[in-house]
Every structure is written in C-alpha cells, then in structure tokens.
Design an enzyme around this catalytic site. Structure first.
Site, mmCIF file in Angstrom:
data_model
loop_
_atom_site.group_PDB
_atom_site.id
_atom_site.type_symbol
_atom_site.label_atom_id
_atom_site.label_comp_id
_atom_site.label_asym_id
_atom_site.label_seq_id
_atom_site.Cartn_x
_atom_site.Cartn_y
_atom_site.Cartn_z
ATOM 1 N N ASP A 124 0.834 -1.202 0.000
ATOM 2 C CA ASP A 124 0.000 0.000 0.000
ATOM 3 C C ASP A 124 0.873 1.258 0.000
ATOM 4 O O ASP A 124 2.019 1.231 0.453
ATOM 5 C CB ASP A 124 -0.871 0.042 1.263
ATOM 6 N N ARG B 138 -0.771 -0.580 -8.838
ATOM 7 C CA ARG B 138 -2.115 -0.080 -8.526
ATOM 8 C C ARG B 138 -2.081 1.448 -8.571
ATOM 9 O O ARG B 138 -1.273 2.077 -7.883
ATOM 10 C CB ARG B 138 -2.536 -0.533 -7.132
HETATM 11 C C1 FAD Z 1 -8.431 -1.033 -4.236
HETATM 12 C C2 FAD Z 1 -8.031 0.293 -3.656
HETATM 13 C C3 FAD Z 1 -6.846 0.396 -2.984
HETATM 14 C C4 FAD Z 1 -6.428 1.625 -2.462
HETATM 15 N N1 FAD Z 1 -5.197 1.730 -1.884
HETATM 16 C C5 FAD Z 1 -4.762 2.944 -1.503
HETATM 17 C C6 FAD Z 1 -3.437 3.138 -1.032
HETATM 18 O O1 FAD Z 1 -2.627 2.204 -0.922
HETATM 19 N N2 FAD Z 1 -3.054 4.397 -0.666
HETATM 20 C C7 FAD Z 1 -3.898 5.469 -0.756
HETATM 21 O O2 FAD Z 1 -3.498 6.590 -0.455
HETATM 22 N N3 FAD Z 1 -5.175 5.306 -1.198
HETATM 23 C C8 FAD Z 1 -5.615 4.089 -1.565
HETATM 24 N N4 FAD Z 1 -6.892 3.949 -2.023
HETATM 25 C C9 FAD Z 1 -7.871 5.058 -1.855
HETATM 26 C C10 FAD Z 1 -7.815 6.035 -3.017
HETATM 27 O O3 FAD Z 1 -6.616 6.762 -2.986
HETATM 28 C C11 FAD Z 1 -9.002 7.011 -2.938
HETATM 29 O O4 FAD Z 1 -8.906 7.752 -1.752
HETATM 30 C C12 FAD Z 1 -10.352 6.346 -2.990
HETATM 31 O O5 FAD Z 1 -10.381 5.276 -3.891
HETATM 32 C C13 FAD Z 1 -11.411 7.365 -3.426
HETATM 33 O O6 FAD Z 1 -11.124 7.849 -4.719
HETATM 34 P P1 FAD Z 1 -11.943 7.424 -6.030
HETATM 35 O O7 FAD Z 1 -10.957 7.308 -7.131
HETATM 36 O O8 FAD Z 1 -12.688 6.178 -5.755
HETATM 37 O O9 FAD Z 1 -12.882 8.602 -6.354
HETATM 38 P P2 FAD Z 1 -13.634 9.710 -5.476
HETATM 39 O O10 FAD Z 1 -13.007 10.996 -5.860
HETATM 40 O O11 FAD Z 1 -13.763 9.337 -4.032
HETATM 41 O O12 FAD Z 1 -15.076 9.596 -6.099
HETATM 42 C C14 FAD Z 1 -15.293 9.952 -7.450
HETATM 43 C C15 FAD Z 1 -16.668 9.550 -7.863
HETATM 44 O O13 FAD Z 1 -16.823 8.128 -7.715
HETATM 45 C C16 FAD Z 1 -18.172 7.832 -7.369
HETATM 46 N N5 FAD Z 1 -18.220 7.190 -6.049
HETATM 47 C C17 FAD Z 1 -17.237 7.145 -5.139
HETATM 48 N N6 FAD Z 1 -17.644 6.463 -4.041
HETATM 49 C C18 FAD Z 1 -18.910 6.079 -4.279
HETATM 50 C C19 FAD Z 1 -19.894 5.353 -3.544
HETATM 51 N N7 FAD Z 1 -19.665 4.921 -2.299
HETATM 52 N N8 FAD Z 1 -21.083 5.133 -4.103
HETATM 53 C C20 FAD Z 1 -21.366 5.599 -5.351
HETATM 54 N N9 FAD Z 1 -20.466 6.306 -6.092
HETATM 55 C C21 FAD Z 1 -19.268 6.541 -5.571
HETATM 56 C C22 FAD Z 1 -18.889 9.150 -7.312
HETATM 57 O O14 FAD Z 1 -19.438 9.402 -8.580
HETATM 58 C C23 FAD Z 1 -17.772 10.133 -7.034
HETATM 59 O O15 FAD Z 1 -18.073 11.443 -7.408
HETATM 60 C C24 FAD Z 1 -7.288 2.744 -2.584
HETATM 61 C C25 FAD Z 1 -8.488 2.634 -3.274
HETATM 62 C C26 FAD Z 1 -8.869 1.438 -3.818
HETATM 63 C C27 FAD Z 1 -10.149 1.360 -4.587
#
Ligand code: FAD
Length: 306
Positions: A132, A182
C-alpha cells in the site's frame, strides 16, 4: 473542508477514543470492514470469489511504534496466507500490506525483513503481495523496499497515488514488464508542495498516469470508483488492445458493489480490497473523508436512536 476535518481526525487519538466507543459506529464499520478476525476475512473472500471477483486482503493497522507490534502484524499475514491457501482461496485472493504496520517508522530494514517474510509466504501459497502507499514522507522508502523485494519476488505490486506531483515519473519507472502497479487518487492529507489539491487537477493527473501505465509493459491495477475514470480506463484498454488478463479494476469492500458486478460481468478482472481487523479507525476516517454521502450516512447513524 470536510475532507481535511476527517483526515485530521484520522490522526487524533482523542477522536479515536470518542468515535470508536460510540455504539452506532460498529454498524458503519461493518459496511466497510469484513470483520475482526481471519475467519471473517475468509468468509468475505469466499463470498466475493463465488461472485467471480478477485480479492486483496488488508489486515488493518498502521504506524506501528514497537518491534513486538510489527512482528505480531507480520505473523497475522503469515497465518492469513496459510488459511487462504488451505481454503483454496489462492490465487483469487492476494494481500495488501502497509509497511508502516510492520516497522517502517522504526527502521526500514525491519520493514523490509518482515515484508520479505510475507512475500515468501504469499509465494508459497501461490499468490502475491501489493505494498500500500501511505503519506508522502514514506514514498521513497516504500519504493526502495519494493525494488529490493522485487529482486526475489518480481510480482510484488506497488501503489502509486495520482495526487502526488512526482507520480507520473514513478509510473514511467514502473511501467515495465511484469510490474504490477495499482493506481489510486491518494487518500492522505498532503501539502500543496507535493500534491495536487483540486479534484480537477487530481483527476487530470490520474488520466496522465493511466495513459503511461496502459501504454506501458506492466500490469495496471486501476483502483477507483470514479465512473468517468473507469470509462476512460475501459477506452484505453480497447485502444491499447489489453486483454482482461493484462490489467484489472480494483474497488474497496462495500463501495459500489453493483459497479464491481457490472465490470466483472463485462469480462473484466475486478479485485475487491477487503480490510479486516479491529484497528479500523484510520481506515474508516479516510473513507468518510472521501465522500460526503458517507458522512451523511455516519451523521444519520450517530443521531439515530436505533
Ligand atoms: C483497491 C483500492 C486500494 C487503495 N489503496 C490505496 C493506497 O494504498 N493508498 C492510498 O493513499 N489510497 C488508496 N486507495 C484510496 C484512493 O486513494 C481514494 O482515496 C479512494 O479510492 C477514493 O477515490 P476514487 O478514485 O474512488 O474517487 P472519489 O473521488 O472518491 O469519487 C469519485 C466519484 O466516484 C463515485 N463514487 C465514489 N464512491 C462512491 C460510492 N460509495 N457510491 C457511489 N459512487 C461513488 C462518485 O461518482 C464520485 O463522485 C485505494 C483505493 C482502492 C479502490
């Protein structure tokens, strides 16, 4: 604004005591966390695997400050990997590992040794490890440890955060044959000097990084719930002629399960990141910081009498 409040709360032990002890918090935690123990992790993995989804398990905990805690976390991963193998859940399930949970804040060497042991157990179980990404002060150390681990375990995965200004360069370095990367937006509170601050700038950076990874020779793991970015990734997969075994989508446990099913139904590889364990506080705060709807859900639960 709300985002920074929750990210500040993530680092506050006073808030941790307050929120962790609120009875309603448990219900919210259940939505994002598979449970406290290995048995819960296995149950959730089995359900997801039965639905045709791949899994990455994360034993919750971060910023370990004692060598004993670091060893205990490493041992948890070894137990988990043995149980996954015995249950026939590998290779569908791999593990995600935070180096800060296995001693990175104490000594890089300690974190490397423990990560090496986890990679060895994963290889023995027929699966992989992804490291991560945490706050930007750890990025250099994490990528150095990754490079060392990859000498023995070349399939060890990296996580790159699009919000960091350095990440396009890191994508270029890591877009090589056999390299699992990732790509996520990034979940920590970072200063402007190192990270893009606006949603638009982060999204644009994500697309630039995506282009580098999808046009490169590695194995991109597209970690986002963002419909626009998912559509762009599907487009790039067609453009660069990537088959479903040459990249994957990743989403968090409890977030957009219908979209996970849709992508899997369309023939894509979809991996769900499944956290478990009782150290869920920091993880939960980052999920609340990401999405106002999650906060509303939390607020409603806190004020509800039920
Ligand atoms: C598998 C995985 C591993 C990760 N590992 C790390 C890591 O190692 N380090 C780290 O810093 N971060 C990690 N993250 C978190 C990542 O950095 C983001 O903070 C997190 O994924 C939210 O960003 P987003 O790209 O999903 O979009 P966001 O900007 O949160 O959302 C964008 C859009 O997605 C849709 N959306 C989001 N959530 C929902 C929901 N619950 N229901 C419906 N629509 C929704 C909406 O349309 C929203 O406007 C990880 C995320 C994932 C998925």
């Amino acid at each position: 604004m709300l985002r920074s409040v929750f990210l500040a709360a993530a680092g506050s032990s006073r808030m941790e005591r307050l929120i962790s002890s609120a009875p309603v918090t448990r219900g919210i935690v259940k939505r994002f966390v598979a449970g406290d123990g290995v048995t819960d992790a296995l149950r959730a993995s089995r359900e997801l695997a039965d639905d045709g989804l791949a899994i990455s398990l994360d034993y919750l905990g971060e910023d370990t400050t004692t060598a004993e805690q670091a060893i205990a976390t490493k041992d948890q991963y070894l137990t988990l990997l043995g149980r996954l193998r015995d249950a026939g859940l590998t290779p569908a399930a791999e593990v995600s590992l935070k180096l800060s949970a296995i001693g990175q804040k104490i000594d890089d060497r300690m974190a490397y040794d423990h990560a090496h042991a986890v990679c060895a157990a994963a290889a023995e179980a027929g699966t992989t490890v992804t490291l991560d990404a945490e706050d930007h002060t750890t990025t250099d150390s994490t990528l150095e440890i990754l490079a060392e681990l990859r000498k023995d375990y070349p399939d060890t995965g990296a996580v790159l955060q699009a919000y960091l200004r350095r990440t396009e360069g890191d994508c270029r370095e890591l877009a090589t044959a056999g390299s699992r990367v990732r790509l996520c937006k990034g979940a920590y509170s970072e200063p402007e000097s190192v990270a893009y601050q606006s949603t638009l700038d982060v999204d644009k950076a994500y697309v630039r990084c995506l282009n580098i990874l999808m046009s490169g020779e590695g194995y991109p793991m597209i970690a986002t719930h963002d419909p626009r970015l998912i559509a762009i990734a599907e487009d790039r997969a067609r453009w660069f002629d990537r088959r479903s075994d040459q990249f994957e989508f990743q989403m968090l446990y409890g977030v957009r399960p219908e979209e996970q099913a849709r992508l899997a139904g369309a023939g894509h590889t979809v991996r769900v990141y499944v956290p478990y364990g009782d150290q869920w506080y920091g993880y939960l705060m980052r999920r609340l910081a990401e999405r106002p709807a999650n906060v509303a859900f939390f607020g409603k639960a806190l004020t509800s009498k039920k």
